[in-house]
Design a protein around this motif. Structure first.
Motif, PDB file in Angstrom:
ATOM      1  N   LEU A  11       0.938  -1.214   0.011  1.00  0.00           N
ATOM      2  CA  LEU A  11      -0.128   0.021  -0.135  1.00  0.00           C
ATOM      3  C   LEU A  11       1.054   1.360  -0.403  1.00  0.00           C
ATOM      4  CD1 LEU A  11      -2.584   1.358   0.360  1.00  0.00           C
ATOM      5  CD2 LEU A  11      -2.285   1.483   3.227  1.00  0.00           C
ATOM      6  N   VAL A  12       0.437   1.940  -0.706  1.00  0.00           N
ATOM      7  CA  VAL A  12       1.668   3.965  -0.708  1.00  0.00           C
ATOM      8  C   VAL A  12       0.460   4.802  -1.239  1.00  0.00           C
ATOM      9  CG1 VAL A  12       2.285   3.104  -3.633  1.00  0.00           C
ATOM     10  CG2 VAL A  12       3.464   4.227  -1.892  1.00  0.00           C
ATOM     11  N   GLN A  13       0.742   5.598  -0.426  1.00  0.00           N
ATOM     12  CA  GLN A  13       0.488   6.792  -1.161  1.00  0.00           C
ATOM     13  C   GLN A  13       0.419   7.287  -2.560  1.00  0.00           C
ATOM     14  OE1 GLN A  13       1.129  10.155   1.462  1.00  0.00           O
ATOM     15  NE2 GLN A  13      -0.594   9.224   2.917  1.00  0.00           N
ATOM     16  N   ALA A  14      -0.843   8.033  -3.228  1.00  0.00           N
ATOM     17  CA  ALA A  14      -0.533   8.467  -4.555  1.00  0.00           C
ATOM     18  C   ALA A  14       0.925   9.212  -4.862  1.00  0.00           C
ATOM     19  CB  ALA A  14      -1.872   9.238  -5.014  1.00  0.00           C
ATOM     20  N   GLY A  15       1.850   9.300  -5.879  1.00  0.00           N
ATOM     21  CA  GLY A  15       2.982  10.115  -6.048  1.00  0.00           C
ATOM     22  C   GLY A  15       3.694   8.982  -5.148  1.00  0.00           C
ATOM     23  N   TRP A  78      14.233  -9.724 -12.146  1.00  0.00           N
ATOM     24  CA  TRP A  78      14.172  -8.794 -13.073  1.00  0.00           C
ATOM     25  C   TRP A  78      13.164  -7.567 -11.764  1.00  0.00           C
ATOM     26  CZ3 TRP A  78      13.506 -13.187 -14.095  1.00  0.00           C
ATOM     27  CH2 TRP A  78      14.875 -13.871 -15.559  1.00  0.00           C
ATOM     28  N   TYR A  79      13.192  -6.517 -11.947  1.00  0.00           N
ATOM     29  CA  TYR A  79      12.295  -5.228 -11.401  1.00  0.00           C
ATOM     30  C   TYR A  79      11.088  -4.626 -11.791  1.00  0.00           C
ATOM     31  CZ  TYR A  79      15.984  -6.533  -7.497  1.00  0.00           C
ATOM     32  OH  TYR A  79      16.477  -6.942  -7.392  1.00  0.00           O
ATOM     33  N   LEU A  80      10.247  -4.244 -11.669  1.00  0.00           N
ATOM     34  CA  LEU A  80       9.461  -2.868 -12.312  1.00  0.00           C
ATOM     35  C   LEU A  80       9.432  -1.460 -11.259  1.00  0.00           C
ATOM     36  CD1 LEU A  80       7.697  -2.488 -14.294  1.00  0.00           C
ATOM     37  CD2 LEU A  80       5.828  -2.976 -12.685  1.00  0.00           C
ATOM     38  N   GLN A  81      10.409  -0.696 -11.516  1.00  0.00           N
ATOM     39  CA  GLN A  81       9.931   0.333 -10.576  1.00  0.00           C
ATOM     40  C   GLN A  81       8.925   1.704 -10.500  1.00  0.00           C
ATOM     41  OE1 GLN A  81      12.358   1.090  -7.594  1.00  0.00           O
ATOM     42  NE2 GLN A  81      11.297   3.200  -7.637  1.00  0.00           N
ATOM     43  N   MET A  82       8.392   1.404 -10.058  1.00  0.00           N
ATOM     44  CA  MET A  82       7.241   1.707 -10.077  1.00  0.00           C
ATOM     45  C   MET A  82       7.271   3.484  -9.399  1.00  0.00           C
ATOM     46  SD  MET A  82       4.850  -0.718 -10.704  1.00  0.00           S
ATOM     47  CE  MET A  82       3.835  -0.794  -8.002  1.00  0.00           C
ATOM     48  N   ASN A  83       7.377   4.788 -10.320  1.00  0.00           N
ATOM     49  CA  ASN A  83       7.510   6.281  -9.577  1.00  0.00           C
ATOM     50  C   ASN A  83       6.281   6.827  -9.739  1.00  0.00           C
ATOM     51  OD1 ASN A  83      10.256   5.379  -8.562  1.00  0.00           O
ATOM     52  ND2 ASN A  83      10.881   6.629 -10.396  1.00  0.00           N
ATOM     53  N   SER A  84       5.896   7.644  -9.288  1.00  0.00           N
ATOM     54  CA  SER A  84       4.922   8.951  -9.365  1.00  0.00           C
ATOM     55  C   SER A  84       3.128   8.045  -9.483  1.00  0.00           C
ATOM     56  CB  SER A  84       4.646   9.561 -10.980  1.00  0.00           C
ATOM     57  OG  SER A  84       6.214  10.395 -10.715  1.00  0.00           O
ATOM     58  N   LEU A  85       3.275   6.856  -9.704  1.00  0.00           N
ATOM     59  CA  LEU A  85       2.634   6.225  -8.787  1.00  0.00           C
ATOM     60  C   LEU A  85       1.161   6.933  -8.414  1.00  0.00           C
ATOM     61  CD1 LEU A  85       3.218   3.511  -6.738  1.00  0.00           C
ATOM     62  CD2 LEU A  85       2.329   2.803  -8.657  1.00  0.00           C
ATOM     63  N   VAL A 119      -1.201  -4.207  -5.903  1.00  0.00           N
ATOM     64  CA  VAL A 119      -0.335  -2.888  -5.491  1.00  0.00           C
ATOM     65  C   VAL A 119      -1.563  -2.280  -5.022  1.00  0.00           C
ATOM     66  CG1 VAL A 119       0.179  -1.073  -6.467  1.00  0.00           C
ATOM     67  CG2 VAL A 119       1.903  -3.461  -6.880  1.00  0.00           C
ATOM     68  N   THR A 120      -1.485  -1.163  -4.229  1.00  0.00           N
ATOM     69  CA  THR A 120      -2.587  -0.688  -3.518  1.00  0.00           C
ATOM     70  C   THR A 120      -2.241   0.868  -3.477  1.00  0.00           C
ATOM     71  OG1 THR A 120      -3.571  -2.938  -3.158  1.00  0.00           O
ATOM     72  CG2 THR A 120      -4.483   0.212  -2.320  1.00  0.00           C
ATOM     73  N   VAL A 121      -2.889   1.752  -4.615  1.00  0.00           N
ATOM     74  CA  VAL A 121      -2.471   3.503  -4.251  1.00  0.00           C
ATOM     75  C   VAL A 121      -3.605   4.098  -3.684  1.00  0.00           C
ATOM     76  CG1 VAL A 121      -1.349   5.061  -5.513  1.00  0.00           C
ATOM     77  CG2 VAL A 121      -0.834   2.576  -6.143  1.00  0.00           C
ATOM     78  N   SER A 122      -3.138   4.595  -2.614  1.00  0.00           N
ATOM     79  CA  SER A 122      -4.660   5.802  -2.209  1.00  0.00           C
ATOM     80  C   SER A 122      -4.089   7.005  -2.597  1.00  0.00           C
ATOM     81  CB  SER A 122      -4.492   5.022  -0.716  1.00  0.00           C
ATOM     82  OG  SER A 122      -2.937   5.749  -0.076  1.00  0.00           O
ATOM     83  N   SER A 123      -5.353   7.246  -2.721  1.00  0.00           N
ATOM     84  CA  SER A 123      -5.484   8.869  -3.328  1.00  0.00           C
ATOM     85  C   SER A 123      -5.519   9.920  -1.538  1.00  0.00           C
ATOM     86  CB  SER A 123      -7.153   9.747  -3.969  1.00  0.00           C
ATOM     87  OG  SER A 123      -7.576   8.892  -2.814  1.00  0.00           O
TER      88      SER A 123
END
Length: 123
Positions: A11-15, A78-85, A119-123
């Motif tokens: 869980l991650v916040q937006a951005g 391998w990786y998936l780097q995810m930014n600015s979610l 992957v959960t992105v909270s607003s």
């Protein structure tokens, strides 16, 4: 013979940022392509990013400039780097690989999938 295991979801916040990992184990001769897909509730599975054995990468328009697919320093990782979610990135993410398995003189390519990581992105 071959297993793919993903990790790194959460869980991650937006951005914010997350890095997903994919590790392959087993009788691997070579890997021709690795891809990350995702599936949000009620939606079809979507191809997010691919990397070929020569290092060429490709991305869905929705993640271009924000996500990076890359090889790990460890073999068969391998990786998936995810930014600015964004909240719309919320989904189960799957690692997928076209792997050549050698059995004696016979080499054959198989399509393997991991179990998925949320992957959960909270607003």
């Amino acid at each position: 013979q071959v297993q793919l295991v993903e990790s790194g979801g959460g869980l991650v916040q937006a951005g914010g940022s997350l890095r997903l990992s994919c590790a392959a184990s087993g009788s691997i001769f070579s890997t021709n392509r690795v891809a990350w897909h995702r599936q949000a509730p009620g939606k079809q599975r979507e191809l997010v990013a691919t990397i070929l054995s020569g290092g060429i990468t490709n991305y869905a328009d929705s993640v271009k400039g924000r996500f990076t697919i890359l090889r790990g320093s460890a073999k068969n990782s391998w990786y998936l780097q995810m930014n600015s979610l964004k909240p719309e990135d919320t989904a189960v993410y799957y690692c997928n690989a076209l792997i050549v398995v050698a059995s004696g003189w016979v080499k054959r390519e198989y399509d393997y999938w991991g179990q998925g990581t949320q992957v959960t992105v909270s607003s």
